[in-house]
Design an enzyme around this catalytic site. Structure first.
Site, mmCIF file in Angstrom:
data_model
loop_
_atom_site.group_PDB
_atom_site.id
_atom_site.type_symbol
_atom_site.label_atom_id
_atom_site.label_comp_id
_atom_site.label_asym_id
_atom_site.label_seq_id
_atom_site.Cartn_x
_atom_site.Cartn_y
_atom_site.Cartn_z
ATOM 1 N N CYS A 93 1.053 -1.109 0.001
ATOM 2 C CA CYS A 93 0.149 0.089 -0.038
ATOM 3 C C CYS A 93 0.759 1.125 -0.071
ATOM 4 O O CYS A 93 0.392 2.280 -0.405
ATOM 5 C CB CYS A 93 -0.839 0.159 1.215
ATOM 6 S SG CYS A 93 -0.170 -0.042 2.684
ATOM 7 N N ALA A 235 -11.848 -7.551 7.166
ATOM 8 C CA ALA A 235 -11.152 -8.368 8.127
ATOM 9 C C ALA A 235 -9.967 -9.205 7.437
ATOM 10 O O ALA A 235 -9.886 -10.600 8.312
ATOM 11 C CB ALA A 235 -12.354 -9.433 8.713
ATOM 12 N N GLY A 239 -6.765 -5.303 8.607
ATOM 13 C CA GLY A 239 -8.045 -5.102 9.442
ATOM 14 C C GLY A 239 -7.952 -5.666 10.773
ATOM 15 O O GLY A 239 -8.279 -5.528 11.985
#
Length: 495
Positions: A93, A235, A239
């Site tokens: 990311c 999730a 997460g």
């Protein structure tokens, strides 16, 4: 029979054509390399070309992001380029970095940038404004720093080390990593582990997820922060870490929206210190209407929240500041930037986590200095290993040179004696004699060419011996190396 003969003829012609094309391709590449003197002086370079949260906005990074399952394909495409021998892709990311071994620095860099431009749709001229490019020891040091968490938004982030490990695992499964890149990434993992074990660099916020939690709590009224209604969408690994850090900060309840309940149940089973309420994806907007803080961490390619969605949500109570917080740690982003135009909403993405990282700068610098000492030690080991590889072609060429002389002289000797005068046992004895003499003569020189790179003083002596033998026997090792690399590129293209 006539039909079979015609088929055989056609098949032979096709084989001949394939052989001719392969030979022609090799010849063209061979002439290209040998007609340019620069190639003869140029050693293969390790390079990294990429962009990160430090050099490029999230809008650009998300266009260049490569999903993990596509890493092997990207490596295959990169190594098919004319001047790229080996490649690896590290896409997270916060960064998209391509590590390569290039036959030519300038040509290899240009090919990789063109590949990135084609993949992302971003013009090469625009990409260059945000790319960083490092070579050899600088490139290796950068990877070691990345693995150690020194280049992360949050110093000592642990997740990046796991991602570096995944690059190696992915390469081993696909057979995509070459000798140099594989060793470099493995040494980077060693450096990252040492930094975390030998310094306290991982204390405090050490991941994007933990920084996201800290940022959210910083933006909430101090007296009400722990009583705020927390919503997590997604999730997955990131997460799960959000939940972990919410627990560490003292939060007692979190609502989790996910496509399936199984992952949420697994988190609930592992983390007993917080109440986890599951909501299906179909209830996402209803859950958001009840939340003060919305964390998003999904793999969705399109935004989950737009301006229209945010405007439709009910207002937040004044005790919570009257503003709903969206903390988006996904790339591509889950929350559209235009959500910030809504007066009752604030959006923070991975770039905004820099605010958290600025805390306690002095302590971070001290930890980084301790880590750099470790990285320098590991970097020296890697470079010594790579330098030691230079002697391998000389060993092979010297052995080949001696074997050619032995075979030639042996043939002359056997012709003088005559086949009629030699039994099989005598012939074998003469051949063994010639082989034994060559082996004993080569033993000393070859011993002085073998080095594992662990001792820099021994390595320097070994490289001096290599250059001396190259001169004395006119081994022309540099040309042999390039020729071998061209052949390897042609074979890879044919396959």
């Amino acid at each position: 029979m006539v039909l079979l003969a015609k088929c055989a003829t056609i098949f032979s012609l096709l084989l001949l054509e394939k052989y001719f094309l392969c030979s022609l391709q090799f010849l063209m590449m061979f002439l290209l390399f040998y007609s340019l003197p620069g190639y003869m002086k140029e050693r293969s370079s390790i390079a990294v070309i990429g962009l990160s949260v430090h050099t490029a906005p999230v809008e650009m990074r998300e266009k260049l992001a490569v999903a993990e399952e596509l890493w092997p394909r990207a490596i295959q495409e990169l190594t098919s380029l004319n001047h790229i021998e080996e490649a690896a892709v590290l896409s997270t990311c916060n960064r998209m970095e391509i590590y390569v071994v290039a036959l030519s620095w300038n040509r290899g860099i240009r090919e990789v940038i063109d590949w990135m431009s084609k993949k992302s749709g971003i013009p090469a001229s625009e990409l260059r404004e945000h790319l960083f490019m490092l070579r050899d020891s600088d490139a290796t040091r950068h990877l070691f720093e990345v693995s150690a968490g020194l280049d992360s938004l949050v110093l000592g982030e642990g997740q990046i080390l796991a991602q570096v490990k995944q690059v190696v695992r992915s390469g081993q499964n696909s057979g995509g990593l070459g000798k140099n890149i594989d060793r470099m990434f493995k040494d980077a993992i060693t450096a990252g582990k040492r930094v975390r074990c030998e310094t306290n660099i991982s204390s405090g916020a050490v991941s994007v997820s933990s920084a996201a939690v800290e940022l959210a709590l910083m933006k909430l009224p101090e007296t009400e922060a722990l009583s705020a209604s927390m919503l997590l969408i997604g999730a997955g690994k990131m997460g799960k870490l959000v939940v972990k850090h919410l627990i560490a900060k003292g939060c007692k309840k979190v609502v989790v929206v996910n496509r399936s309940v199984e992952r949420v149940d697994a988190i609930r089973e592992e983390m007993k210190d917080i109440e986890i309420v599951y909501r299906p994806l179909s209830e996402m907007y209803e859950a958001a209407s009840e939340a003060d803080v919305v964390f998003t961490s999904t793999a969705s390619e399109t935004p989950l929240f737009t301006k229209e969605h945010a405007e439709a949500l009910p207002p937040i109570s004044d005790t919570m500041g009257g503003v709903r917080l969206f903390v988006d740690i996904s790339v591509p982003r889950n929350v559209s930037a235009c959500v910030s135009e809504v007066g009752s909403a604030r959006v923070y993405n991975v770039d905004d986590l820099k605010e958290v990282v600025e805390a306690n700068k002095e302590d971070r610098l001290r930890k980084a200095m301790e880590a750099q000492t470790i990285i320098t030690e590991e970097l020296k080991r890697f470079e010594a290993w790579r330098d030691s590889l230079e002697t391998v072609p000389t060993i092979k060429k010297l052995r080949s040179y001696a074997d050619r002389i032995r075979a030639s002289e042996l043939d002359k000797c056997l012709q003088k004696i005559g086949d009629d005068n030699l039994t099989k046992k005598m012939r074998r004895a003469v051949e063994e004699l010639s082989t034994g003499i060559v082996n004993k003569l080569l033993h000393g020189p070859l011993q002085h060419l073998r080095c594992d790179g662990s001792d820099s003083r021994t390595l320097d002596e070994t490289l001096e011996n290599m250059h001396a033998l190259n001169r004395m026997f006119s081994l022309d090792t540099e040309k042999a190396i390039i020729e071998q690399k061209i052949k390897a590129k042609v074979e890879k293209t044919q396959n």
